[in-house]
Scaffold this active site. Structure first.
Site, short mmCIF file in Angstrom:
data_model
loop_
_atom_site.label_atom_id
_atom_site.label_comp_id
_atom_site.label_asym_id
_atom_site.label_seq_id
_atom_site.Cartn_x
_atom_site.Cartn_y
_atom_site.Cartn_z
N ILE A 59 0.79 -1.31 0.01
CA ILE A 59 -0.01 -0.10 0.06
C ILE A 59 0.74 1.10 -0.06
O ILE A 59 0.35 2.41 -0.17
CB ILE A 59 -1.14 0.06 1.00
N GLU A 60 2.06 1.32 0.47
CA GLU A 60 2.98 2.44 0.16
C GLU A 60 3.57 2.52 -1.17
O GLU A 60 3.39 3.77 -1.61
CB GLU A 60 4.23 2.13 1.15
#
Length: 285
Positions: free
Chosen positions: A67-68
């Site tokens: 998700i980063e």
């Protein structure tokens, strides 16, 4: 690796919340995106899972780069965050990630993973919950503490789900948990996870300072693109003196290559031998 990872899951993945549902819906409706994500993660996931296991922290945390940065160690954000774990320059420096003109530890797969787990561990020690630690990773510990203080003053609960936080952080932990739920039980969501071998994808080999990256690629029998995919921390043409002085190479390369790489002559290319190590890049904080 996906199966191995779920053995060490420690967070509450049975939590029901409309924010988690919404985020999960986004991922499960995008199988092509999950395929691309898996392809990128295949180089790095074994390492991030093994490091989480070694430290005794929840192995879900190995999913945070999904998700980063979508598991892209060369990723850069508009806020000057870089690498798989998206460190901003100042936090990177606090956790020992060197940043010079030709080496950026925030993009170094091994170094940034170490730093991310140290940072997450310190946030967990501060807040006592992995959900709050993840929120602090996204928004900064100061902002999370302020939200906790506000709720305390109002006599309200101070767990992550009860706090009023910036919109991005309100969705950040649910997105992370949604990914973890999908990885834990892909069949339940009709998702297919491309298999990733449960073995190391790369190994570390020492190299001298100022060695040409072209030379490393030739000796290892790799294209520059392949070498860069495992070593995106190196930003120039040579191995920076301030770097960890090692290269990641695929494990299936013959071990005889290691001694050849170690014995390469640093500074043998052109005028480089007479130059001083590169000076740090000053990035506005």
């Amino acid at each position: 690796v996906w199966k191995r990872m779920t053995v060490g899951f420690k967070m509450d993945l049975n939590k029901w919340d409309s924010r988690i549902e919404a985020q999960r819906g986004w991922f499960i409706s995008r199988q092509p995106y999950l395929d691309r994500l898996s392809a990128r993660a295949s180089r790095y996931l074994y390492h991030t899972v093994k490091e989480a296991e070694r430290r005794g922290i929840p192995t879900e945390l190995a999913l945070l780069p999904s998700i980063e940065s979508s598991y892209d160690p060369a990723a850069t954000s508009s806020a000057a965050a870089a690498g798989m774990w998206q460190f901003i320059p100042s936090t990177g420096k606090i956790y020992g990630l060197k940043q010079t003109g030709s080496y950026d530890g925030r993009r170094d797969v091994v170094e940034s993973t170490r730093a991310a787990y140290e940072f997450l561990g310190s946030l967990y020690n501060q807040f006592g919950s992995w959900e709050l630690a993840l929120a602090a990773y996204n928004a900064g510990p100061g902002r999370i503490q302020q939200a906790i203080n506000r709720n305390q003053a109002a006599g309200l609960p101070t767990d992550y789900w009860s706090l009023k936080l910036p919109q991005e952080t309100m969705n950040y932990v649910p997105r992370f948990l949604a990914v973890a739920q999908i990885i834990k039980n892909p069949q339940a969501y009709n998702v297919s996870l491309p298999p990733i071998a449960n073995r190391p994808h790369f190994r570390e080999v020492s190299v001298p300072a100022n060695v040409s990256l072209n030379e490393v690629a030739i000796v290892a029998g790799l294209s520059r693109a392949e070498l860069y995919a495992l070593n995106p921390g190196y930003r120039g043409e040579f191995v920076d003196n301030d770097s960890p002085l090692r290269m990641l190479i695929p494990t299936d390369i013959s071990p005889t290559v290691d001694s050849k790489l170690k014995s390469l002559k640093g500074g043998s290319s052109g005028m480089w031998a007479n130059t001083t190590p590169s000076t740090p890049v000053l990035t506005p904080e």
